[in-house]
Motif scaffolding. Structure first.
Motif, PDB file in Angstrom:
ATOM      1  N   ALA A 122      28.887  57.974  27.528  1.00 27.86           N
ATOM      2  CA  ALA A 122      30.088  58.855  28.260  1.00 27.86           C
ATOM      3  C   ALA A 122      30.201  58.410  29.811  1.00 27.86           C
ATOM      4  CB  ALA A 122      29.983  60.325  28.057  1.00 27.86           C
ATOM      5  N   HIS A 123      28.977  58.571  30.422  1.00 26.62           N
ATOM      6  CA  HIS A 123      28.913  58.258  31.830  1.00 26.62           C
ATOM      7  C   HIS A 123      29.067  56.967  32.168  1.00 26.62           C
ATOM      8  CE1 HIS A 123      27.406  61.869  33.809  1.00 26.62           C
ATOM      9  NE2 HIS A 123      26.648  62.319  33.048  1.00 26.62           N
ATOM     10  N   LEU A 124      28.961  55.919  31.386  1.00 30.92           N
ATOM     11  CA  LEU A 124      29.220  54.546  31.571  1.00 30.92           C
ATOM     12  C   LEU A 124      30.684  54.309  31.458  1.00 30.92           C
ATOM     13  CD1 LEU A 124      26.158  52.819  29.689  1.00 30.92           C
ATOM     14  CD2 LEU A 124      26.622  53.160  32.544  1.00 30.92           C
ATOM     15  N   ALA A 125      31.515  55.077  30.406  1.00 28.28           N
ATOM     16  CA  ALA A 125      32.807  54.990  30.293  1.00 28.28           C
ATOM     17  C   ALA A 125      33.365  55.388  31.464  1.00 28.28           C
ATOM     18  CB  ALA A 125      33.104  55.791  29.080  1.00 28.28           C
ATOM     19  N   MET A 126      32.930  56.880  31.752  1.00 24.28           N
ATOM     20  CA  MET A 126      33.627  57.364  33.205  1.00 24.28           C
ATOM     21  C   MET A 126      33.602  56.558  34.177  1.00 24.28           C
ATOM     22  SD  MET A 126      32.745  61.012  34.702  1.00 24.28           S
ATOM     23  CE  MET A 126      34.329  61.978  35.267  1.00 24.28           C
ATOM     24  N   ASN A 127      32.366  55.828  34.419  1.00 23.94           N
ATOM     25  CA  ASN A 127      32.550  54.739  35.719  1.00 23.94           C
ATOM     26  C   ASN A 127      33.421  53.665  35.312  1.00 23.94           C
ATOM     27  OD1 ASN A 127      30.177  55.251  37.792  1.00 23.94           O
ATOM     28  ND2 ASN A 127      29.605  56.466  35.993  1.00 23.94           N
ATOM     29  N   ALA A 155      42.903  50.176  49.411  1.00 21.33           N
ATOM     30  CA  ALA A 155      41.821  49.652  49.777  1.00 21.33           C
ATOM     31  C   ALA A 155      40.410  50.498  49.463  1.00 21.33           C
ATOM     32  CB  ALA A 155      41.758  49.676  51.343  1.00 21.33           C
ATOM     33  N   PHE A 156      40.514  51.204  48.226  1.00 27.08           N
ATOM     34  CA  PHE A 156      39.627  51.686  47.754  1.00 27.08           C
ATOM     35  C   PHE A 156      38.957  52.932  48.698  1.00 27.08           C
ATOM     36  CE2 PHE A 156      38.431  47.476  45.925  1.00 27.08           C
ATOM     37  CZ  PHE A 156      39.305  47.685  44.853  1.00 27.08           C
ATOM     38  N   SER A 157      39.779  53.435  49.482  1.00 21.01           N
ATOM     39  CA  SER A 157      39.454  54.272  50.573  1.00 21.01           C
ATOM     40  C   SER A 157      38.667  55.413  50.413  1.00 21.01           C
ATOM     41  CB  SER A 157      40.350  54.577  51.826  1.00 21.01           C
ATOM     42  OG  SER A 157      41.626  55.038  51.113  1.00 21.01           O
ATOM     43  N   LYS A 158      39.222  56.081  49.112  1.00 24.51           N
ATOM     44  CA  LYS A 158      38.941  57.371  48.820  1.00 24.51           C
ATOM     45  C   LYS A 158      37.585  57.290  47.870  1.00 24.51           C
ATOM     46  CE  LYS A 158      43.454  59.646  48.801  1.00 24.51           C
ATOM     47  NZ  LYS A 158      44.541  60.267  47.918  1.00 24.51           N
ATOM     48  N   ALA A 159      37.550  56.132  47.155  1.00 22.28           N
ATOM     49  CA  ALA A 159      36.417  55.806  46.189  1.00 22.28           C
ATOM     50  C   ALA A 159      35.127  55.394  47.028  1.00 22.28           C
ATOM     51  CB  ALA A 159      36.782  54.857  45.296  1.00 22.28           C
ATOM     52  N   ASP A 160      35.233  54.948  48.128  1.00 22.33           N
ATOM     53  CA  ASP A 160      34.104  54.174  48.840  1.00 22.33           C
ATOM     54  C   ASP A 160      34.266  54.624  50.366  1.00 22.33           C
ATOM     55  OD1 ASP A 160      32.000  53.064  49.712  1.00 22.33           O
ATOM     56  OD2 ASP A 160      32.524  50.946  48.966  1.00 22.33           O
ATOM     57  N   PRO A 161      33.595  55.593  50.735  1.00 27.10           N
ATOM     58  CA  PRO A 161      33.746  55.973  52.223  1.00 27.10           C
ATOM     59  C   PRO A 161      33.101  55.080  53.101  1.00 27.10           C
ATOM     60  CG  PRO A 161      32.651  57.695  51.030  1.00 27.10           C
ATOM     61  CD  PRO A 161      32.696  56.577  50.145  1.00 27.10           C
ATOM     62  N   ALA A 162      32.431  53.952  52.718  1.00 25.20           N
ATOM     63  CA  ALA A 162      31.865  52.941  53.281  1.00 25.20           C
ATOM     64  C   ALA A 162      32.968  51.738  53.549  1.00 25.20           C
ATOM     65  CB  ALA A 162      30.412  52.369  53.109  1.00 25.20           C
ATOM     66  N   ALA A 163      33.870  51.771  52.775  1.00 32.76           N
ATOM     67  CA  ALA A 163      34.886  50.472  52.729  1.00 32.76           C
ATOM     68  C   ALA A 163      35.552  50.362  53.869  1.00 32.76           C
ATOM     69  CB  ALA A 163      35.707  50.689  51.392  1.00 32.76           C
ATOM     70  N   GLU A 208      34.493  77.876  34.382  1.00 26.52           N
ATOM     71  CA  GLU A 208      36.047  78.065  34.075  1.00 26.52           C
ATOM     72  C   GLU A 208      36.738  78.198  35.486  1.00 26.52           C
ATOM     73  OE1 GLU A 208      37.478  77.603  31.244  1.00 26.52           O
ATOM     74  OE2 GLU A 208      35.982  77.412  29.909  1.00 26.52           O
ATOM     75  N   ASP A 209      37.333  77.001  35.848  1.00 23.39           N
ATOM     76  CA  ASP A 209      37.935  76.938  37.104  1.00 23.39           C
ATOM     77  C   ASP A 209      39.131  76.405  37.001  1.00 23.39           C
ATOM     78  OD1 ASP A 209      38.736  76.305  39.807  1.00 23.39           O
ATOM     79  OD2 ASP A 209      36.532  75.828  40.483  1.00 23.39           O
ATOM     80  N   SER A 210      40.178  77.098  37.532  1.00 23.74           N
ATOM     81  CA  SER A 210      41.718  76.414  37.716  1.00 23.74           C
ATOM     82  C   SER A 210      41.698  75.228  38.322  1.00 23.74           C
ATOM     83  CB  SER A 210      42.786  77.624  38.133  1.00 23.74           C
ATOM     84  OG  SER A 210      42.468  77.747  39.537  1.00 23.74           O
ATOM     85  N   THR A 211      40.719  74.898  39.361  1.00 26.97           N
ATOM     86  CA  THR A 211      40.900  73.488  39.941  1.00 26.97           C
ATOM     87  C   THR A 211      40.451  72.249  39.217  1.00 26.97           C
ATOM     88  OG1 THR A 211      38.724  73.681  41.167  1.00 26.97           O
ATOM     89  CG2 THR A 211      40.717  74.802  41.961  1.00 26.97           C
ATOM     90  N   VAL A 212      39.586  72.697  38.195  1.00 26.67           N
ATOM     91  CA  VAL A 212      39.011  71.679  37.351  1.00 26.67           C
ATOM     92  C   VAL A 212      39.695  71.218  36.333  1.00 26.67           C
ATOM     93  CG1 VAL A 212      36.853  71.013  36.058  1.00 26.67           C
ATOM     94  CG2 VAL A 212      36.704  72.364  38.253  1.00 26.67           C
ATOM     95  N   THR A 238      32.629  62.596  40.327  1.00 23.01           N
ATOM     96  CA  THR A 238      31.962  62.991  41.576  1.00 23.01           C
ATOM     97  C   THR A 238      31.395  62.105  42.525  1.00 23.01           C
ATOM     98  OG1 THR A 238      31.945  65.295  40.661  1.00 23.01           O
ATOM     99  CG2 THR A 238      30.981  65.088  42.775  1.00 23.01           C
ATOM    100  N   ASP A 239      30.566  61.265  41.555  1.00 21.68           N
ATOM    101  CA  ASP A 239      29.710  60.362  42.077  1.00 21.68           C
ATOM    102  C   ASP A 239      30.521  59.092  43.064  1.00 21.68           C
ATOM    103  OD1 ASP A 239      27.356  58.797  42.522  1.00 21.68           O
ATOM    104  OD2 ASP A 239      27.837  57.642  40.991  1.00 21.68           O
ATOM    105  N   LYS A 240      31.549  58.938  42.207  1.00 20.94           N
ATOM    106  CA  LYS A 240      32.345  57.849  42.960  1.00 20.94           C
ATOM    107  C   LYS A 240      33.635  58.160  43.659  1.00 20.94           C
ATOM    108  CE  LYS A 240      29.775  54.646  41.278  1.00 20.94           C
ATOM    109  NZ  LYS A 240      28.924  55.332  40.363  1.00 20.94           N
TER     110      LYS A 240
END
Length: 323
Positions: A298-303, A315-323, A7-11, A72-74
Motif C-alpha cells: 500500500a505504501h508503494l501504491a501511495m508513492n 515545477a513539483f514545488s510543493k512535493a520537493d522543497p529542494a526542487a 478522528e480529525d476533520s482536517t484529515v 506526508t513523506d513526499k
C-alpha cells in the motif's frame, strides 16, 4: 475495516475518496491526468512456489483505505486525483483463458484513466502489457520492473508459472527500453544476465544500486525507460523487498531492497512519466505477518499516486522543497 488512530476533520481518507461504486465504468470526462483506476486480479494459479496471492488485492486495498489523502513523506496532497475501483477482473482455472480475458479487459479501458493493477502472481504482467499495447497502439511503452528474479525462463507447456513472463511477453514487446531493478535471487547462471542485457534490458542488482546510489540509478532508469518512450509501465514484485518488509510472499528475499528506496524510486518515476501504469504482485496474506506485506504494498501504491499528483503541482514545488 481499518482502525483509525485519529478522528480529525482536517484529515481526509482514501476510504472516503472512491468516486464511484465498484464495477461502475462510467466514462465521464474528468480533468486530464487525474483519473486513477484500481483493478483487482485475484489469480495465483501460476505462482511458482507457495500460493495465496489471490488474496493480495483485497488486502492491499484494505491497507490503502487506512491511509489519508496526504502523502506526508513526499509532502503531496492526493486530493485532486479521481480514485475509482473497477472491481475484480474475472479469473478461471484455465490460465490461458484468464490471460486472454485480462488482455481484453485492459485493452478496453477508458483512454483517460491511469490503471493500477493489484495481483495476483507475476505472470499477470504479460497479459497486462499485451492489453496496454492494444489500448494505445500509437504509444511506445517502457517497462520498469522491481523484482528479485529475472522471470525469463523458457516455459514448459503444462507447467507454466510466474517465472517466465519476461520471456513470453517478448513475442509482442521490445525490451530495449526495459529495466529490471533488484535482481538478486541465487537461482540463475550468468547466461540469464547476458541474455537480458543483450536484449537491451538495463539490469541493476541491489549491490549495483548501493554502489551507484539510488538517485543516480533512478536517473539512469528514467533515461533508459521513460525519456525515450511515450508511457511507462511499472511492475513491482513485492519480493524485490527485503523479507523484513515483505515476509508474506511466495519466495521471501533475505537480501532485497529497502521499502523506502523502492518507494522513492516509484515516486520519481511516476512524476517523470507523461503516462504511467502500475502493477503490484505476489502479496500473499496467508503467509504474511500482521498484514506487514500488504502495508508495504500500500505504501508503494501511495508513492505512485503521489508521483502522479506531483505532476499537477507547478515545477513539483510543493512535493520537493529542494526542487
Amino acid at each position: 475495516m481499518s482502525t483509525r488512530v485519529v478522528e480529525d476533520s482536517t484529515v481526509h481518507w482514501i476510504s472516503g475518496a472512491w468516486k464511484e461504486p465498484e464495477g461502475n465504468r462510467d466514462r465521464h470526462c474528468v480533468e486530464a491526468d487525474t483519473g486513477i483506476l484500481f483493478l483487482e486480479i485475484p489469480f495465483d494459479h501460476a505462482v511458482s512456489h507457495r500460493p495465496g496471492t489471490r488474496f493480495g488485492p483485497s488486502a492491499i486495498l484494505a491497507a490503502l483505505d487506512g491511509f489519508s489523502l496526504y502523502c506526508t513523506d513526499k509532502r503531496t496532497d492526493l486530493g485532486r486525483l479521481r480514485l475509482r475501483r473497477f472491481g475484480e477482473i474475472e479469473v478461471t482455472n484455465d490460465i490461458h483463458a484468464t490471460y486472454r480475458h485480462i488482455t481484453e479487459t485492459v485493452a478496453g479501458l477508458a483512454p483517460g484513466e491511469t490503471p493500477v493493477f493489484l495481483g495476483g502472481d507475476h505472470s499477470i504482467t504479460d497479459p497486462i502489457l499485451r492489453g496496454l499495447l492494444r489500448r494505445h497502439p500509437d504509444r511506445m511503452l517502457g517497462l520498469i520492473v522491481f523484482d528479485a528474479h529475472f522471470d525469463s525462463r523458457i516455459p514448459v507447456p503444462g507447467k507454466e508459472h510466474s517465472g517466465h513472463w519476461m520471456h513470453t511477453v517478448a513475442e509482442v514487446f521490445d525490451h530495449r527500453h526495459s529495466v529490471q531493478l533488484g535482481i538478486d535471487a541465487p537461482i540463475y547462471s550468468g547466461a540469464y544476465m547476458e541474455l537480458a542485457e543483450a536484449a537491451g534490458i538495463m539490469v541493476r542488482t541491489p549491490w549495483d544500486i548501493r554502489r551507484a546510489g539510488l538517485a543516480a540509478t533512478v536517473a539512469e532508469t528514467i533515461r533508459h525507460a521513460v525519456e525515450p518512450t511515450d508511457a511507462v509501465h511499472v511492475s513491482i514484485d513485492i519480493d524485490c523487498l527485503s523479507a523484513g518488509f515483505a515476509p508474506g510472499t511466495s519466495v521471501p528475499n533475505p537480501a532485497g531492497l529497502t521499502l523506502w528506496d523502492v518507494a522513492d524510486a516509484v515516486f520519481e518515476i511516476a512524476r517523470s512519466a507523461a503516462h504511467a501504469s502500475l502493477d503490484i504482485v505476489e502479496v500473499s496474506p496467508p503467509l504474511d505477518s500482521n498484514g506487514l506485506t500488504a502495508q508495504s504494498a500500500a505504501h508503494l501504491a501511495m508513492n505512485f499516486l503521489a508521483g502522479r499528483a506531483a505532476r499537477l503541482q507547478p515545477a513539483f514545488s510543493k512535493a520537493d522543497p529542494a526542487a
